[in-house]
Design a protein around this motif. Structure first.
Motif, PDB file in Angstrom:
ATOM      1  N   GLY A 187     -42.812 -18.972 -49.446  1.00 20.89           N
ATOM      2  CA  GLY A 187     -44.286 -19.091 -50.148  1.00 20.89           C
ATOM      3  C   GLY A 187     -44.178 -19.284 -51.580  1.00 20.89           C
ATOM      4  O   GLY A 187     -43.177 -18.909 -52.085  1.00 20.89           O
ATOM      5  N   PHE A 188     -45.223 -19.760 -52.285  1.00 21.33           N
ATOM      6  CA  PHE A 188     -45.443 -20.003 -53.658  1.00 21.33           C
ATOM      7  C   PHE A 188     -46.531 -19.240 -54.225  1.00 21.33           C
ATOM      8  O   PHE A 188     -47.664 -19.499 -53.515  1.00 21.33           O
ATOM      9  CB  PHE A 188     -45.158 -21.405 -54.040  1.00 21.33           C
ATOM     10  CG  PHE A 188     -45.338 -21.540 -55.498  1.00 21.33           C
ATOM     11  CD1 PHE A 188     -44.160 -21.197 -56.239  1.00 21.33           C
ATOM     12  CD2 PHE A 188     -46.719 -21.850 -56.233  1.00 21.33           C
ATOM     13  CE1 PHE A 188     -44.262 -21.569 -57.720  1.00 21.33           C
ATOM     14  CE2 PHE A 188     -46.550 -21.856 -57.456  1.00 21.33           C
ATOM     15  CZ  PHE A 188     -45.678 -21.825 -58.264  1.00 21.33           C
TER      16      PHE A 188
ATOM     17  N   GLU B 177     -48.533 -16.592 -59.689  1.00 19.82           N
ATOM     18  CA  GLU B 177     -48.246 -15.641 -60.644  1.00 19.82           C
ATOM     19  C   GLU B 177     -46.843 -15.316 -60.701  1.00 19.82           C
ATOM     20  O   GLU B 177     -46.056 -14.893 -61.524  1.00 19.82           O
ATOM     21  CB  GLU B 177     -48.985 -14.513 -60.698  1.00 19.82           C
ATOM     22  CG  GLU B 177     -50.488 -14.778 -61.381  1.00 19.82           C
ATOM     23  CD  GLU B 177     -51.374 -13.873 -60.990  1.00 19.82           C
ATOM     24  OE1 GLU B 177     -50.921 -12.546 -60.524  1.00 19.82           O
ATOM     25  OE2 GLU B 177     -52.833 -14.140 -61.505  1.00 19.82           O
ATOM     26  N   LEU B 178     -46.210 -15.272 -59.474  1.00 16.82           N
ATOM     27  CA  LEU B 178     -44.800 -14.590 -59.035  1.00 16.82           C
ATOM     28  C   LEU B 178     -43.759 -15.725 -58.974  1.00 16.82           C
ATOM     29  O   LEU B 178     -42.630 -15.386 -59.078  1.00 16.82           O
ATOM     30  CB  LEU B 178     -45.025 -13.838 -57.773  1.00 16.82           C
ATOM     31  CG  LEU B 178     -45.945 -12.586 -58.032  1.00 16.82           C
ATOM     32  CD1 LEU B 178     -45.978 -11.916 -56.667  1.00 16.82           C
ATOM     33  CD2 LEU B 178     -45.599 -11.523 -58.947  1.00 16.82           C
ATOM     34  N   GLY B 179     -44.138 -16.741 -58.553  1.00 18.01           N
ATOM     35  CA  GLY B 179     -43.141 -18.106 -58.182  1.00 18.01           C
ATOM     36  C   GLY B 179     -42.872 -17.964 -56.702  1.00 18.01           C
ATOM     37  O   GLY B 179     -43.812 -17.750 -55.843  1.00 18.01           O
ATOM     38  N   PHE B 180     -41.679 -18.440 -56.398  1.00 18.14           N
ATOM     39  CA  PHE B 180     -41.384 -18.451 -54.977  1.00 18.14           C
ATOM     40  C   PHE B 180     -40.845 -17.074 -54.270  1.00 18.14           C
ATOM     41  O   PHE B 180     -40.172 -16.421 -54.875  1.00 18.14           O
ATOM     42  CB  PHE B 180     -39.936 -19.489 -55.055  1.00 18.14           C
ATOM     43  CG  PHE B 180     -40.556 -20.955 -55.134  1.00 18.14           C
ATOM     44  CD1 PHE B 180     -40.813 -21.720 -54.041  1.00 18.14           C
ATOM     45  CD2 PHE B 180     -40.204 -21.448 -56.212  1.00 18.14           C
ATOM     46  CE1 PHE B 180     -41.329 -22.917 -54.357  1.00 18.14           C
ATOM     47  CE2 PHE B 180     -40.566 -22.698 -56.678  1.00 18.14           C
ATOM     48  CZ  PHE B 180     -41.094 -23.452 -55.716  1.00 18.14           C
TER      49      PHE B 180
ATOM     50  N   SER C   9     -43.778 -12.592 -48.715  1.00 18.30           N
ATOM     51  CA  SER C   9     -44.680 -13.319 -48.785  1.00 18.30           C
ATOM     52  C   SER C   9     -46.069 -12.626 -48.136  1.00 18.30           C
ATOM     53  O   SER C   9     -47.207 -13.036 -48.530  1.00 18.30           O
ATOM     54  CB  SER C   9     -44.612 -14.683 -47.999  1.00 18.30           C
ATOM     55  OG  SER C   9     -43.714 -15.534 -49.026  1.00 18.30           O
ATOM     56  N   LYS C  10     -45.578 -11.814 -47.145  1.00 13.83           N
ATOM     57  CA  LYS C  10     -46.656 -10.890 -46.426  1.00 13.83           C
ATOM     58  C   LYS C  10     -47.520 -10.021 -47.451  1.00 13.83           C
ATOM     59  O   LYS C  10     -48.570  -9.709 -46.999  1.00 13.83           O
ATOM     60  CB  LYS C  10     -45.863 -10.302 -45.140  1.00 13.83           C
ATOM     61  CG  LYS C  10     -45.201 -11.269 -44.181  1.00 13.83           C
ATOM     62  CD  LYS C  10     -44.376  -9.994 -43.254  1.00 13.83           C
ATOM     63  CE  LYS C  10     -43.464 -11.037 -42.283  1.00 13.83           C
ATOM     64  NZ  LYS C  10     -42.728 -10.373 -41.482  1.00 13.83           N
TER      65      LYS C  10
ATOM     66  N   GLU D  73     -47.258 -22.733 -48.689  1.00 11.26           N
ATOM     67  CA  GLU D  73     -46.236 -22.276 -47.805  1.00 11.26           C
ATOM     68  C   GLU D  73     -45.477 -23.494 -47.524  1.00 11.26           C
ATOM     69  O   GLU D  73     -45.933 -24.528 -47.168  1.00 11.26           O
ATOM     70  CB  GLU D  73     -47.031 -21.636 -46.536  1.00 11.26           C
ATOM     71  CG  GLU D  73     -45.862 -20.987 -45.871  1.00 11.26           C
ATOM     72  CD  GLU D  73     -46.564 -20.241 -44.614  1.00 11.26           C
ATOM     73  OE1 GLU D  73     -46.978 -18.902 -44.824  1.00 11.26           O
ATOM     74  OE2 GLU D  73     -46.850 -20.857 -43.736  1.00 11.26           O
ATOM     75  N   PHE D  74     -43.980 -23.149 -47.544  1.00 15.59           N
ATOM     76  CA  PHE D  74     -43.035 -24.051 -47.351  1.00 15.59           C
ATOM     77  C   PHE D  74     -42.373 -23.911 -46.344  1.00 15.59           C
ATOM     78  O   PHE D  74     -41.924 -22.857 -45.670  1.00 15.59           O
ATOM     79  CB  PHE D  74     -41.977 -24.314 -48.371  1.00 15.59           C
ATOM     80  CG  PHE D  74     -42.683 -24.583 -49.603  1.00 15.59           C
ATOM     81  CD1 PHE D  74     -43.232 -25.983 -50.190  1.00 15.59           C
ATOM     82  CD2 PHE D  74     -43.153 -23.633 -50.593  1.00 15.59           C
ATOM     83  CE1 PHE D  74     -43.824 -26.221 -51.197  1.00 15.59           C
ATOM     84  CE2 PHE D  74     -43.568 -23.961 -51.791  1.00 15.59           C
ATOM     85  CZ  PHE D  74     -44.131 -25.246 -52.181  1.00 15.59           C
TER      86      PHE D  74
END
Length: 193
Positions: free
Chosen positions: A171-172, A175-178, A184-185, A192-193
């Motif tokens: 997820g991206f 503010e936080l990045g990858f 991601s939860k 979302e990748f």
């Protein structure tokens, strides 16, 4: 005191000024980003007016005076006007985006030879391969982000440092990045990748 500087430059934008002149925002190799007046550029017989177009790569001679907001261009010669870019709508949009990035991110009067050469190179690459303009723009965008002090971390989660290659979902968050699937939860995911 004025100094005479001969340098390469890329026109980022321009506006008409008075009845006969234009003011151009240039990104130059030796002086960085600056505003310059091109006297007589609006005259129908003016050679400089015809080549002082947005995205053109030029050689310019500038009367540079410290403290003056708008410098004076005394000579202007065309190096490349990127005809294939200007003939392709999609390639043009990416090239103009590069121009806008330079205009918005690069501070005035701070030369950076690495960024100037990369900008010149990427415009040449897009001009030679208009069908791959998006790819070259993305490479340039990542380069300029890194050179201006920001860089994306692609290999590990920005929260737990887990290798992103091991995660099924990535997820991206702006503010936080990858983020890995587990992290991601717990956060808002913009992509979302």
């Amino acid at each position: 005191m004025s100094e005479i500087v001969k340098t390469k430059g890329i026109i980022l934008k321009r506006i008409d000024f008075s009845d006969s002149s234009r003011i151009a925002s240039l990104y130059t190799e030796k002086l960085g980003k600056l505003s310059c007046i091109i006297k007589g550029a609006r005259s129908p017989k003016s050679k400089s007016g015809k080549i002082a177009d947005i995205l053109n790569l030029l050689t310019v001679v500038i009367y540079n005076k410290e403290g003056r907001e708008v410098q004076i261009i005394s000579e202007i010669d065309l190096i490349n006007h990127f005809t294939k870019i200007k003939a392709d709508l999609e390639a043009s949009s990416y090239a103009f985006s590069i121009s806008e990035i330079i205009d918005q991110l690069i501070p005035e009067h701070e030369p950076n030879n690495k960024i100037f050469l990369a900008t010149e190179k990427i415009l040449n690459l897009i001009n030679e391969n208009v069908d791959q303009a998006q790819f070259f723009f993305t490479k340039y965008l990542l380069f300029i982000i890194k050179e201006t002090g920001y860089e994306f971390e692609f290999e590990s989660c920005s929260q737990c440092s887990k290798n992103l290659g091991e995660s099924e979902k990535v997820g991206f968050n702006y503010e936080l990045g990858f983020l890995c699937g587990d992290c991601s939860k717990d956060h808002l995911i913009n992509f979302e990748f």
